[in-house]
Design an enzyme around this catalytic site. Structure first.
Site, PDB file in Angstrom:
ATOM      1  N   GLU A 118     -29.625  44.922  82.465  1.00  0.00           N
ATOM      2  CA  GLU A 118     -29.969  45.624  83.697  1.00  0.00           C
ATOM      3  C   GLU A 118     -28.740  45.823  84.567  1.00  0.00           C
ATOM      4  O   GLU A 118     -27.859  44.967  84.627  1.00  0.00           O
ATOM      5  CB  GLU A 118     -31.034  44.816  84.449  1.00  0.00           C
ATOM      6  CG  GLU A 118     -32.251  44.559  83.569  1.00  0.00           C
ATOM      7  CD  GLU A 118     -33.430  43.954  84.307  1.00  0.00           C
ATOM      8  OE1 GLU A 118     -33.289  43.573  85.478  1.00  0.00           O
ATOM      9  OE2 GLU A 118     -34.506  43.878  83.689  1.00  0.00           O
ATOM     10  N   CYS A 131     -24.157  46.507  90.702  1.00  0.00           N
ATOM     11  CA  CYS A 131     -24.170  45.140  90.189  1.00  0.00           C
ATOM     12  C   CYS A 131     -24.227  45.235  88.662  1.00  0.00           C
ATOM     13  O   CYS A 131     -25.215  45.707  88.097  1.00  0.00           O
ATOM     14  CB  CYS A 131     -25.388  44.414  90.768  1.00  0.00           C
ATOM     15  SG  CYS A 131     -25.509  42.714  90.239  1.00  0.00           S
ATOM     16  N   CYS A 138     -27.518  34.579  79.335  1.00  0.00           N
ATOM     17  CA  CYS A 138     -26.413  33.719  79.772  1.00  0.00           C
ATOM     18  C   CYS A 138     -26.624  32.344  79.177  1.00  0.00           C
ATOM     19  O   CYS A 138     -27.746  31.842  79.133  1.00  0.00           O
ATOM     20  CB  CYS A 138     -26.366  33.629  81.298  1.00  0.00           C
ATOM     21  SG  CYS A 138     -24.959  32.660  81.903  1.00  0.00           S
ATOM     22  N   CYS A 142     -28.250  27.939  84.692  1.00  0.00           N
ATOM     23  CA  CYS A 142     -28.415  27.437  86.058  1.00  0.00           C
ATOM     24  C   CYS A 142     -29.915  27.367  86.349  1.00  0.00           C
ATOM     25  O   CYS A 142     -30.680  28.247  85.932  1.00  0.00           O
ATOM     26  CB  CYS A 142     -27.713  28.345  87.062  1.00  0.00           C
ATOM     27  SG  CYS A 142     -25.942  28.427  86.732  1.00  0.00           S
ATOM     28  N   CYS A 145     -31.969  30.507  87.974  1.00  0.00           N
ATOM     29  CA  CYS A 145     -31.596  31.870  87.594  1.00  0.00           C
ATOM     30  C   CYS A 145     -32.438  32.391  86.426  1.00  0.00           C
ATOM     31  O   CYS A 145     -32.524  31.753  85.374  1.00  0.00           O
ATOM     32  CB  CYS A 145     -30.109  31.877  87.214  1.00  0.00           C
ATOM     33  SG  CYS A 145     -29.560  33.460  86.560  1.00  0.00           S
ATOM     34  N   GLY A 192     -25.320  37.451  82.990  1.00  0.00           N
ATOM     35  CA  GLY A 192     -24.213  36.876  82.233  1.00  0.00           C
ATOM     36  C   GLY A 192     -23.119  36.261  83.076  1.00  0.00           C
ATOM     37  O   GLY A 192     -23.057  36.449  84.288  1.00  0.00           O
ATOM     38  N   GLU A 193     -22.279  35.484  82.415  1.00  0.00           N
ATOM     39  CA  GLU A 193     -21.141  34.841  83.072  1.00  0.00           C
ATOM     40  C   GLU A 193     -19.875  35.603  82.658  1.00  0.00           C
ATOM     41  O   GLU A 193     -19.413  35.497  81.511  1.00  0.00           O
ATOM     42  CB  GLU A 193     -21.071  33.361  82.641  1.00  0.00           C
ATOM     43  CG  GLU A 193     -19.789  32.653  83.011  1.00  0.00           C
ATOM     44  CD  GLU A 193     -19.338  32.836  84.465  1.00  0.00           C
ATOM     45  OE1 GLU A 193     -20.130  32.611  85.387  1.00  0.00           O
ATOM     46  OE2 GLU A 193     -18.171  33.230  84.660  1.00  0.00           O
ATOM     47  N   SER A 224     -17.788  37.481  89.923  1.00  0.00           N
ATOM     48  CA  SER A 224     -18.484  36.275  90.379  1.00  0.00           C
ATOM     49  C   SER A 224     -18.592  35.306  89.211  1.00  0.00           C
ATOM     50  O   SER A 224     -18.987  35.697  88.112  1.00  0.00           O
ATOM     51  CB  SER A 224     -19.881  36.664  90.876  1.00  0.00           C
ATOM     52  OG  SER A 224     -20.659  35.515  91.108  1.00  0.00           O
ATOM     53  N   SER A 246     -19.846  30.965  92.644  1.00  0.00           N
ATOM     54  CA  SER A 246     -21.251  30.578  92.835  1.00  0.00           C
ATOM     55  C   SER A 246     -21.303  29.072  93.031  1.00  0.00           C
ATOM     56  O   SER A 246     -21.321  28.312  92.067  1.00  0.00           O
ATOM     57  CB  SER A 246     -22.061  30.958  91.587  1.00  0.00           C
ATOM     58  OG  SER A 246     -22.255  32.340  91.559  1.00  0.00           O
ATOM     59  N   LEU A 247     -21.324  28.643  94.279  1.00  0.00           N
ATOM     60  CA  LEU A 247     -21.217  27.204  94.558  1.00  0.00           C
ATOM     61  C   LEU A 247     -22.609  26.546  94.637  1.00  0.00           C
ATOM     62  O   LEU A 247     -22.903  25.628  93.892  1.00  0.00           O
ATOM     63  CB  LEU A 247     -20.433  27.000  95.855  1.00  0.00           C
ATOM     64  CG  LEU A 247     -19.948  25.583  96.098  1.00  0.00           C
ATOM     65  CD1 LEU A 247     -18.949  25.135  95.040  1.00  0.00           C
ATOM     66  CD2 LEU A 247     -19.332  25.451  97.483  1.00  0.00           C
ATOM     67  N   HIS A 248     -23.413  26.964  95.570  1.00  0.00           N
ATOM     68  CA  HIS A 248     -24.821  26.566  95.678  1.00  0.00           C
ATOM     69  C   HIS A 248     -25.086  25.106  96.041  1.00  0.00           C
ATOM     70  O   HIS A 248     -26.248  24.717  96.186  1.00  0.00           O
ATOM     71  CB  HIS A 248     -25.614  26.879  94.393  1.00  0.00           C
ATOM     72  CG  HIS A 248     -25.374  28.258  93.876  1.00  0.00           C
ATOM     73  ND1 HIS A 248     -25.580  29.380  94.631  1.00  0.00           N
ATOM     74  CD2 HIS A 248     -24.923  28.701  92.670  1.00  0.00           C
ATOM     75  CE1 HIS A 248     -25.275  30.448  93.916  1.00  0.00           C
ATOM     76  NE2 HIS A 248     -24.865  30.073  92.737  1.00  0.00           N
ATOM     77  N   ASN A 325     -34.488  34.047  95.229  1.00  0.00           N
ATOM     78  CA  ASN A 325     -35.520  35.011  94.834  1.00  0.00           C
ATOM     79  C   ASN A 325     -36.383  34.406  93.735  1.00  0.00           C
ATOM     80  O   ASN A 325     -35.876  34.109  92.654  1.00  0.00           O
ATOM     81  CB  ASN A 325     -34.878  36.303  94.321  1.00  0.00           C
ATOM     82  CG  ASN A 325     -34.235  37.071  95.445  1.00  0.00           C
ATOM     83  OD1 ASN A 325     -34.859  37.343  96.459  1.00  0.00           O
ATOM     84  ND2 ASN A 325     -32.961  37.397  95.281  1.00  0.00           N
ATOM     85  N   CYS A 368     -31.106  39.627  93.336  1.00  0.00           N
ATOM     86  CA  CYS A 368     -30.242  38.650  92.666  1.00  0.00           C
ATOM     87  C   CYS A 368     -31.074  37.656  91.879  1.00  0.00           C
ATOM     88  O   CYS A 368     -32.032  37.101  92.403  1.00  0.00           O
ATOM     89  CB  CYS A 368     -29.497  37.806  93.690  1.00  0.00           C
ATOM     90  SG  CYS A 368     -28.199  38.636  94.493  1.00  0.00           S
TER      91      CYS A 368
HETATM   92  N1  SAH Z   1     -22.803  34.280  86.231  1.00  0.00           N
HETATM   93  C1  SAH Z   1     -22.197  34.712  87.417  1.00  0.00           C
HETATM   94  C2  SAH Z   1     -22.614  36.080  87.868  1.00  0.00           C
HETATM   95  C3  SAH Z   1     -24.061  36.428  87.760  1.00  0.00           C
HETATM   96  S1  SAH Z   1     -25.154  35.590  88.826  1.00  0.00           S
HETATM   97  C4  SAH Z   1     -22.411  33.693  88.514  1.00  0.00           C
HETATM   98  O1  SAH Z   1     -23.228  32.793  88.337  1.00  0.00           O
HETATM   99  O2  SAH Z   1     -21.748  33.794  89.534  1.00  0.00           O
HETATM  100  C5  SAH Z   1     -24.870  36.426  90.372  1.00  0.00           C
HETATM  101  C6  SAH Z   1     -25.324  35.661  91.618  1.00  0.00           C
HETATM  102  O3  SAH Z   1     -26.750  35.637  91.717  1.00  0.00           O
HETATM  103  C7  SAH Z   1     -24.870  34.231  91.577  1.00  0.00           C
HETATM  104  O4  SAH Z   1     -24.320  33.790  92.778  1.00  0.00           O
HETATM  105  C8  SAH Z   1     -26.146  33.530  91.272  1.00  0.00           C
HETATM  106  O5  SAH Z   1     -26.072  32.222  91.623  1.00  0.00           O
HETATM  107  C9  SAH Z   1     -27.156  34.329  92.062  1.00  0.00           C
HETATM  108  N2  SAH Z   1     -28.531  34.060  91.654  1.00  0.00           N
HETATM  109  C10 SAH Z   1     -28.966  33.734  90.428  1.00  0.00           C
HETATM  110  N3  SAH Z   1     -30.303  33.530  90.431  1.00  0.00           N
HETATM  111  C11 SAH Z   1     -30.724  33.733  91.690  1.00  0.00           C
HETATM  112  C12 SAH Z   1     -32.023  33.709  92.320  1.00  0.00           C
HETATM  113  N4  SAH Z   1     -33.117  33.426  91.634  1.00  0.00           N
HETATM  114  N5  SAH Z   1     -32.084  34.000  93.621  1.00  0.00           N
HETATM  115  C13 SAH Z   1     -30.974  34.314  94.316  1.00  0.00           C
HETATM  116  N6  SAH Z   1     -29.735  34.350  93.781  1.00  0.00           N
HETATM  117  C14 SAH Z   1     -29.602  34.074  92.472  1.00  0.00           C
HETATM  118 FE1  SF4 Z   2     -25.531  32.457  84.111  1.00  0.00          FE
HETATM  119 FE2  SF4 Z   2     -24.743  33.104  86.619  1.00  0.00          FE
HETATM  120 FE3  SF4 Z   2     -27.369  32.858  85.996  1.00  0.00          FE
HETATM  121 FE4  SF4 Z   2     -25.822  30.680  86.082  1.00  0.00          FE
HETATM  122  S1  SF4 Z   2     -26.333  32.032  87.824  1.00  0.00           S
HETATM  123  S2  SF4 Z   2     -27.333  31.176  84.463  1.00  0.00           S
HETATM  124  S3  SF4 Z   2     -23.908  31.463  85.282  1.00  0.00           S
HETATM  125  S4  SF4 Z   2     -25.960  34.360  85.194  1.00  0.00           S
END
Ligand code: SAH
Ligand code: SF4
Length: 399
Positions: A118, A131, A138, A142, A145, A192-193, A224, A246-248, A325, A368
Site C-alpha cells: 500500500e 507514504c 515486516c 512491533c 503495528c 516494511g523497515e 523512518s 520510531s522511538l515510542h 490507530n 499510520c
Molecule cells: N518500519 C519503519 C517505517 C514504517 S512504520 C518504522 O518503524 O519506523 C511508520 C510509522 O508508523 C512508525 O513510526 C510506526 O511506529 C508507526 N505506526 C505503526 N503502527 C502504528 C499504529 N497502529 N498506530 C500509529 N502509528 C503506527
Molecule cells: Fe516494521 Fe515499522 Fe511496523 Fe515495526 S513499526 S513492525 S519496524 S513496519
C-alpha cells in the site's frame, strides 16, 4: 533541488550495473524504472551509448512518466529500436485506488508472489506527502503495528519502490510537461523497515531527490526506522535524506516490549547512531524526528513524557506524537485526547517542538500502522498472532 555537497557513494548494487546490463544479452528485458542515474549510464555504456542518452531516458521516465521508448521523441529511432529489444519500463500494477473524504488517496499495488503493498498520498495545504512502502510485510514485529502482525514476505525491488512515486505522481498529473507538483514530500513510513532493504531504498530515495528525476528537496524525503543500527551507521555514506526514529518509549524496558529490535540495539546505541548520521550531513541545523506512537495506558502517562524529555535533553530533535490507530489483532487502545494534550504540553514546557500527527484517511484504512496489504507470509507469524489473539479474547456466549 538536491545539491550533493559531499560525494555520495554508490550502493554496492549500483557499482555492479554491468551485472544488470548483462541481462541485455539474455532474453529477459531489463527494467529501467528502478535504476539510479549511475546504473542507467553504465547500462547505456554496455549498449555503446553515451551518458547524455541515459540522462534523456531518465528524464523521460521520471519527469514525463514515459512507460515506453516510442514516446521518447528526442531519442534516435535506432536507439529506441535497440532499447525495445533489451529493456522495458515496468511499474507495478495498481489494482485499486481508494479515495478518502479528506482527500487522502490509497493505492493498492500488486507485486509478484500474490502480494499487495500500500502507498498513501496525503494532501495538506500546498503539500502532498506520499507514504511509501519498502517491504512486503515486516519482520520486526512491533507490538502495535498491523504490518508487523502480517509477517514478512520479501524486500521490494527499487522499481517497486520508486514505482510507487511514479504511480502517484502520474495519477495526479505531475508527470506531464508542466503538470502540477503534487508529490512534494516522501516519507518511507509505509509497510516494511527501510533499513532492512538498504540498497533498493537508497537508490529509490536518491532518485526521488535527483534533479534529473523527481527533484524533491532532501529536506522533504524522510527515512523512518525502528532502529537497525548497523545499517543506520552506513546510511550517511549513501544519502542525505532526513531521518526519523520510531522511538515510542522513553526507556529500554518498555521499548523492548513495543519494538523488539530494541533488545539488540538499545536506545542509547540508536540515539548515538542517529546523531552521527545528522553530524555527517553537509548542512547544519538538521534535527532528528522522533516518532512516538501513544497507546492508552501503555506509554502515554505523564511520567513517560517527563522521562522522554530527560532522555532527549542533549539530542537535536523534533517530536512527532502519533495517536495509536487501532486495527483488529490488537488489544491496544488509542490515547485519550486529555492524555495526548498533557503529554504534548509536558514536552513543550520542557522546550521541545512537539507536534501531533493528525489521523488522515482512516475511512480507507490508510492511517499510520493500518497498512496491511496482502502479505504471503513466509514467516508464518500472522498465523501465530491470530491464534494467540483469538485465545486471548473473552469467550462469547452465543444465544
Ligand atoms: N518500519 C519503519 C517505517 C514504517 S512504520 C518504522 O518503524 O519506523 C511508520 C510509522 O508508523 C512508525 O513510526 C510506526 O511506529 C508507526 N505506526 C505503526 N503502527 C502504528 C499504529 N497502529 N498506530 C500509529 N502509528 C503506527
Ligand atoms: Fe516494521 Fe515499522 Fe511496523 Fe515495526 S513499526 S513492525 S519496524 S513496519
Amino acid at each position: 533541488m538536491v545539491e550533493h555537497i559531499h560525494p555520495i557513494a554508490e550502493t554496492a548494487s549500483e557499482t555492479s550495473a554491468a551485472v544488470d546490463a548483462s541481462a541485455a544479452n539474455s532474453s529477459a528485458k531489463v527494467n529501467l524504472l528502478g535504476m539510479s542515474e549511475a546504473k542507467l549510464v553504465a547500462f547505456f555504456e554496455t549498449l555503446g551509448e553515451p551518458k547524455f542518452r541515459a540522462v534523456q531516458v531518465l528524464k523521460w521516465i521520471h519527469q514525463l512518466g514515459a512507460d515506453n521508448f516510442e514516446d521518447m521523441t528526442n531519442v534516435s529511432k535506432s536507439l529506441r529500436a535497440k532499447l525495445n529489444l533489451c529493456a522495458e519500463i515496468r511499474a507495478p500494477e495498481v489494482i485499486k485506488q481508494l479515495d478518502s473524504t479528506d482527500g487522502t488517496r490509497k493505492f493498492l499495488i500488486r507485486v509478484s508472489g500474490g502480494n499487495v503493498v500500500e502507498t498513501v498520498y496525503i494532501p495538506e495545504g500546498d503539500r502532498g506527502t506520499l507514504c511509501v512502502s519498502s517491504q512486503v510485510g515486516c519482520s520486526l514485529d512491533c507490538s502495535f503495528c498491523a504490518t508487523g502482525k502480517q509477517g514478512f514476505n520479501r524486500d521490494l525491488t527499487a522499481a517497486e519502490i520508486i514505482g510507487q512515486v511514479w504511480i502517484a505522481a502520474k495519477s495526479f498529473g505531475q508527470l506531464v510537461a508542466n503538470g502540477p507538483r503534487s508529490v512534494t514530500n516522501v516519507v518511507m513510513m509505509g509497510m516494511g523497515e527501510p533499513l532492512l532493504n538498504f540498497d533498493n531504498v537508497v537508490d529509490s530515495m536518491n532518485l526521488m531527490m535527483h534533479d534529473n528525476a523527481y527533484g524533491i528537496s532532501k529536506r522533504r524525503v524522510t527515512l523512518s526506522t525502528s532502529g537497525v543500527v548497523p545499517q543506520l551507521d552506513r546510511l550517511s555514506q549513501y544519502t542525505d535524506a532526513c531521518l526519523a526514529i520510531s522511538l515510542h518509549a522513553p526507556n529500554d524496558e518498555l521499548r523492548n516490549e513495543l519494538v523488539p529490535i530494541n533488545r539488540k540495539y538499545p536506545i542509547a546505541m540508536l540515539l548515538d547512531s542517529a546523531q552521527r548520521y545528522i553530524a555527517d550531513m553537509p548542512d547544519n541545523h538538521r534535527k532528528i524526528t522522533i516518532e512516538y506512537t501513544l497507546i492508552d495506558q501503555v506509554n502515554d502517562r505523564p511520567h513517560h513524557a517527563h522521562e522522554l524529555a530527560e532522555l532527549l535533553r542533549d539530542v537535536p530533535v523534533k517530536i512527532n506524537l502519533i495517536p495509536f490507530n487501532p486495527f483488529n489483532l490488537s488489544n491496544y487502545k488509542r490515547v485519550s485526547n486529555n492524555a495526548l494534550r498533557k503529554f504534548q504540553d509536558i514536552l513543550i514546557e520542557a522546550g521541545y517542538i512537539a507536534t501531533v500527527r493528525t489521523t488522515r484517511g482512516d475511512d480507507i484504512d490508510a492511517a499510520c500502522g493500518q497498512l496491511a496489504g496482502t502479505v504471503n507470509d513466509i514467516t508464518k507469524r500472522s498465523e501465530r498472532h491470530r491464534a494467540r489473539f483469538e485465545e486471548a479474547q473473552p469467550i462469547k456466549i452465543i444465544g
